[in-house]
Write a protein that holds these residues in place. Structure first.
Motif, PDB file in Angstrom:
ATOM      1  N   ALA A   1       0.839  -1.210   0.000  1.00  0.00           N
ATOM      2  CA  ALA A   1       0.000   0.000   0.000  1.00  0.00           C
ATOM      3  C   ALA A   1       0.868   1.253   0.000  1.00  0.00           C
ATOM      4  CB  ALA A   1      -0.932  -0.003   1.214  1.00  0.00           C
ATOM      5  N   GLU A   2       1.900   1.260   0.819  1.00  0.00           N
ATOM      6  CA  GLU A   2       2.772   2.435   0.912  1.00  0.00           C
ATOM      7  C   GLU A   2       3.522   2.644  -0.398  1.00  0.00           C
ATOM      8  OE1 GLU A   2       2.673  -0.097   3.134  1.00  0.00           O
ATOM      9  OE2 GLU A   2       1.506   1.005   4.633  1.00  0.00           O
ATOM     10  N   LYS A   3       3.983   1.543  -1.006  1.00  0.00           N
ATOM     11  CA  LYS A   3       4.742   1.643  -2.254  1.00  0.00           C
ATOM     12  C   LYS A   3       3.865   2.249  -3.368  1.00  0.00           C
ATOM     13  CE  LYS A   3       7.238  -1.171  -5.562  1.00  0.00           C
ATOM     14  NZ  LYS A   3       7.036  -2.387  -6.314  1.00  0.00           N
ATOM     15  N   VAL A   4       2.638   1.752  -3.464  1.00  0.00           N
ATOM     16  CA  VAL A   4       1.727   2.282  -4.487  1.00  0.00           C
ATOM     17  C   VAL A   4       1.434   3.755  -4.204  1.00  0.00           C
ATOM     18  CG1 VAL A   4      -0.603   2.148  -5.448  1.00  0.00           C
ATOM     19  CG2 VAL A   4       0.690   0.049  -5.025  1.00  0.00           C
ATOM     20  N   ALA A   5       1.125   4.052  -2.945  1.00  0.00           N
ATOM     21  CA  ALA A   5       0.757   5.433  -2.581  1.00  0.00           C
ATOM     22  C   ALA A   5       1.890   6.401  -2.914  1.00  0.00           C
ATOM     23  CB  ALA A   5       0.402   5.505  -1.098  1.00  0.00           C
ATOM     24  N   LYS A   6       3.105   5.978  -2.633  1.00  0.00           N
ATOM     25  CA  LYS A   6       4.254   6.852  -2.903  1.00  0.00           C
ATOM     26  C   LYS A   6       4.508   7.010  -4.392  1.00  0.00           C
ATOM     27  CE  LYS A   6       7.419   6.533   0.999  1.00  0.00           C
ATOM     28  NZ  LYS A   6       7.675   5.197   1.539  1.00  0.00           N
ATOM     29  N   GLY A   7       4.108   6.014  -5.183  1.00  0.00           N
ATOM     30  CA  GLY A   7       4.476   5.976  -6.601  1.00  0.00           C
ATOM     31  C   GLY A   7       3.517   6.689  -7.529  1.00  0.00           C
ATOM     32  N   VAL A   8       2.388   7.186  -7.012  1.00  0.00           N
ATOM     33  CA  VAL A   8       1.426   7.833  -7.911  1.00  0.00           C
ATOM     34  C   VAL A   8       1.026   9.208  -7.392  1.00  0.00           C
ATOM     35  CG1 VAL A   8       0.509   5.636  -8.783  1.00  0.00           C
ATOM     36  CG2 VAL A   8      -0.603   6.734  -6.827  1.00  0.00           C
ATOM     37  N   PRO A   9       0.803  10.144  -8.309  1.00  0.00           N
ATOM     38  CA  PRO A   9       0.449  11.499  -7.880  1.00  0.00           C
ATOM     39  C   PRO A   9      -0.771  11.563  -6.956  1.00  0.00           C
ATOM     40  CG  PRO A   9       1.043  11.525 -10.185  1.00  0.00           C
ATOM     41  CD  PRO A   9       1.022  10.078  -9.773  1.00  0.00           C
ATOM     42  N   LEU A  10      -1.758  10.695  -7.172  1.00  0.00           N
ATOM     43  CA  LEU A  10      -2.947  10.793  -6.322  1.00  0.00           C
ATOM     44  C   LEU A  10      -2.717  10.231  -4.925  1.00  0.00           C
ATOM     45  CD1 LEU A  10      -5.914  10.239  -8.823  1.00  0.00           C
ATOM     46  CD2 LEU A  10      -4.962  12.375  -7.937  1.00  0.00           C
ATOM     47  N   GLY A  11      -1.627   9.478  -4.728  1.00  0.00           N
ATOM     48  CA  GLY A  11      -1.129   9.220  -3.388  1.00  0.00           C
ATOM     49  C   GLY A  11      -1.864   8.212  -2.522  1.00  0.00           C
ATOM     50  N   PHE A  12      -2.575   7.251  -3.122  1.00  0.00           N
ATOM     51  CA  PHE A  12      -3.176   6.208  -2.288  1.00  0.00           C
ATOM     52  C   PHE A  12      -3.307   4.904  -3.066  1.00  0.00           C
ATOM     53  CE2 PHE A  12      -7.430   6.171  -4.181  1.00  0.00           C
ATOM     54  CZ  PHE A  12      -7.555   7.453  -4.712  1.00  0.00           C
ATOM     55  N   LEU A  13      -3.467   3.819  -2.330  1.00  0.00           N
ATOM     56  CA  LEU A  13      -3.759   2.514  -2.930  1.00  0.00           C
ATOM     57  C   LEU A  13      -5.256   2.455  -3.207  1.00  0.00           C
ATOM     58  CD1 LEU A  13      -2.810  -0.470  -3.560  1.00  0.00           C
ATOM     59  CD2 LEU A  13      -3.557  -1.005  -1.222  1.00  0.00           C
ATOM     60  N   SER A  14      -5.621   2.102  -4.433  1.00  0.00           N
ATOM     61  CA  SER A  14      -7.051   2.105  -4.765  1.00  0.00           C
ATOM     62  C   SER A  14      -7.758   0.875  -4.207  1.00  0.00           C
ATOM     63  CB  SER A  14      -7.250   2.165  -6.285  1.00  0.00           C
ATOM     64  OG  SER A  14      -6.751   0.994  -6.894  1.00  0.00           O
ATOM     65  N   GLU A  15      -9.077   1.006  -4.105  1.00  0.00           N
ATOM     66  CA  GLU A  15      -9.962  -0.097  -3.737  1.00  0.00           C
ATOM     67  C   GLU A  15     -10.637  -0.595  -5.018  1.00  0.00           C
ATOM     68  OE1 GLU A  15     -10.065  -1.172  -0.662  1.00  0.00           O
ATOM     69  OE2 GLU A  15      -8.903   0.493   0.172  1.00  0.00           O
ATOM     70  N   PRO A  16     -11.055  -1.859  -5.054  1.00  0.00           N
ATOM     71  CA  PRO A  16     -11.722  -2.370  -6.260  1.00  0.00           C
ATOM     72  C   PRO A  16     -12.849  -1.464  -6.768  1.00  0.00           C
ATOM     73  CG  PRO A  16     -11.237  -4.181  -4.796  1.00  0.00           C
ATOM     74  CD  PRO A  16     -10.846  -2.931  -4.045  1.00  0.00           C
ATOM     75  N   ALA A  17     -13.648  -0.932  -5.864  1.00  0.00           N
ATOM     76  CA  ALA A  17     -14.795  -0.112  -6.292  1.00  0.00           C
ATOM     77  C   ALA A  17     -14.362   1.169  -7.001  1.00  0.00           C
ATOM     78  CB  ALA A  17     -15.666   0.236  -5.081  1.00  0.00           C
ATOM     79  N   ASP A  18     -13.101   1.585  -6.804  1.00  0.00           N
ATOM     80  CA  ASP A  18     -12.643   2.820  -7.453  1.00  0.00           C
ATOM     81  C   ASP A  18     -12.595   2.683  -8.975  1.00  0.00           C
ATOM     82  OD1 ASP A  18     -12.287   4.152  -5.020  1.00  0.00           O
ATOM     83  OD2 ASP A  18     -10.274   3.324  -4.763  1.00  0.00           O
ATOM     84  N   HIS A  19     -12.568   1.456  -9.479  1.00  0.00           N
ATOM     85  CA  HIS A  19     -12.477   1.246 -10.927  1.00  0.00           C
ATOM     86  C   HIS A  19     -13.832   0.939 -11.571  1.00  0.00           C
ATOM     87  CE1 HIS A  19      -8.261   0.995  -9.904  1.00  0.00           C
ATOM     88  NE2 HIS A  19      -8.452  -0.094  -9.204  1.00  0.00           N
TER      89      HIS A  19
END
Ligand code: NAD
Length: 265
Positions: free
Chosen positions: A215-233
């Protein structure tokens, strides 16, 4: 749950719809008024779907690597819902960042066969199984791609190669099947799921949710800054399925990845 919406009266098939991103698509499709046949492998997942959605879903137990099981899901949708309006190819497996030089030769062959059978062959089988029904309904196909369809390092050599291959599948099928059938895709970035590894590489019991610091790796790696949840897509699959709103859209890949294209230097 709210009934009647963007997909009122649509019949759908979703593969791998018992968990993760697929389950979020099923939940949202039902909320938008669709009826959904779900091709999945687990009786427990089938029971959970029935508990929540009753006869608005039809779980079909099977393996996406089987042409016959894909046909059974499509036939179920046509029989139960009157037509197939959208086929969603979504089931997938992962390689947990395995580098090419970490595989023994036999292991690489077996790993390729296992991963590509689910992530690529099954998409072709599902597409082929649904062509006639989608021609009849002027429907569409939607496939789950990945940020690994565009960028290196979000998986290992097998996974990233498979998700790039699926881009070719979307483009070629959009070309071949126009104008009757639209073919589009959604490419999620890092998402909180239990995505499973391939057994042939010793990863059969490994889940994405086990990866420490993911979760931290994804959050740090994208401008929007968080790990997405399935419903976000899930809403992207609704928009692409909608004849009213996407009738001029084919060969499109919606990137739902927190802005990976603009990560900066
Ligand atoms: P998940 O494990 O929750 O969902 C995948 C589903 O596919 C599972 O229910 C699994 O049982 C099913 N499945 C696997 N092999 C199957 C087979 N042979 N026959 C039938 N069903 C089978 O994981 P998820 O993350 O929701 O994955 C869904 C899709 O999203 C995959 O294509 C994956 O590559 C893609 N994706 C995931 C992420 C992420 O970070 N989780 C990111 C980008 C793309």
């Amino acid at each position: 749950m709210r009934e009647g919406g963007w997909l009122n009266g649509y019949g759908a098939v979703v593969t791998g719809g018992g968990a993760g991103i697929g389950r979020a698509i099923v939940d949202r499709y039902v909320a938008e008024g669709a009826r959904v046949t779900v091709l999945l492998r687990s009786q427990a997942q089938a029971d959970a779907l029935r508990d929540v959605h009753g006869d608005r879903v039809s779980p079909v137990l099977g393996d996406v690597r089987s042409a016959a099981d894909n046909r059974a899901a499509v036939d179920d949708a046509v029989r139960r819902w009157g037509a197939l309006d959208v086929f969603v190819g979504n089931a997938g497996v992962y390689d947990f960042f395995r580098r090419l030089d970490s595989f023994a030769p036999d292991e690489l062959e077996a790993g390729f066969d296992e991963l590509f059978a689910v992530n690529v062959k099954a998409y072709l089988l599902g597409a082929q199984a649904s062509i006639a029904a989608l021609r009849a309904s002027s429907g569409s196909m939607i496939f789950t791609l990945s940020s690994s369809s565009f960028y290196a390092g979000g998986g290992g050599a097998l996974y990233v190669t498979s998700k790039h291959a699926a881009v070719g599948l979307v483009r070629q099928l959009a070309y071949e099947l126009a104008p009757e059938i639209r073919v589009n895709a959604v490419a999620p970035g890092g998402t909180r799921t239990d995505l499973a590894g391939i057994a042939s590489a010793g990863l059969g019991e490994t889940r994405l949710s086990d990866v420490a610091g993911f979760a931290e790796k994804v959050a740090k790696g994208v401008p929007l800054g968080f790990l997405s949840e399935p419903a976000d897509h899930a809403g992207h699959y609704v928009l692409l399925a909608s004849r009213r709103d996407s009738r001029f859209t084919t060969a499109a890949i919606v990137q739902s990845d927190g802005g990976m294209a603009v990560r900066g230097a």
